[in-house]
Write a protein that holds these residues in place. Sequence first.
Motif, PDB file in Angstrom:
ATOM      1  N   ASP A 106       0.819  -1.224   0.000  1.00 44.91           N
ATOM      2  CA  ASP A 106       0.000   0.000   0.000  1.00 44.91           C
ATOM      3  C   ASP A 106       0.842   1.259   0.000  1.00 44.91           C
ATOM      4  N   GLU A 107       1.977   1.206   0.669  1.00 45.74           N
ATOM      5  CA  GLU A 107       2.825   2.399   0.779  1.00 45.74           C
ATOM      6  C   GLU A 107       3.936   2.416  -0.277  1.00 45.74           C
ATOM      7  N   ASP A 108       3.817   1.547  -1.277  1.00 47.93           N
ATOM      8  CA  ASP A 108       4.758   1.497  -2.408  1.00 47.93           C
ATOM      9  C   ASP A 108       6.206   1.274  -1.992  1.00 47.93           C
ATOM     10  N   VAL A 109       6.395   0.479  -0.942  1.00 44.90           N
ATOM     11  CA  VAL A 109       7.748   0.119  -0.518  1.00 44.90           C
ATOM     12  C   VAL A 109       8.212  -1.118  -1.279  1.00 44.90           C
ATOM     13  N   ILE A 110       7.268  -2.026  -1.545  1.00 50.36           N
ATOM     14  CA  ILE A 110       7.581  -3.238  -2.299  1.00 50.36           C
ATOM     15  C   ILE A 110       6.553  -3.430  -3.410  1.00 50.36           C
ATOM     16  N   THR A 111       6.928  -4.251  -4.383  1.00 50.16           N
ATOM     17  CA  THR A 111       6.012  -4.585  -5.472  1.00 50.16           C
ATOM     18  C   THR A 111       5.192  -5.809  -5.079  1.00 50.16           C
TER      19      THR A 111
END
Length: 157
Positions: A107-112
């Motif tokens: 959700d926080e675009d840290v991982i794909t």
Amino acid sequence: MKNISDIIEGYLKAIIEEGSKEQIEIKRSEIAEKFQCVPSQINYVINTRFTQDRGYLVESKRGGGGYIRILRVRAHTKADLIEHIIQTLENGASESVTEDIVFRLIDEDVITKREAKLILAALNRTTLVIPLPARDELRSRILCAMLLTLKYEKSEK
């Protein structure tokens, strides 16, 4: 096909994202009426999909004028988020806590999504076939190592 819990979750998240404060106040009965379900279904969605590990704080007030307040909590930076998650893993991590953390990282675009699948596969109970509580401790240590790698890899870019 999505189930009712997925639909309710999506609706509540959409309302949170629309607001400038990233929080909402809802009446459980009103949401249940909107989706033609029992109020306990709303409780289930809130208790399982809006957890601290997924980046939410939930407050509730019971009674006639009662409400449920859902607040989205975001870290200042991705490194801060990773550091906060690592601190929460000191006492081990169940599979469900790990899933919540991974969903938050997506959700926080840290991982794909691909990285999420790899992490979840590596930390699944069928992969870590050892008895509890050692399994939760090992899962936590592996997840911390992965997060530290992500933290330093992201900060180098």
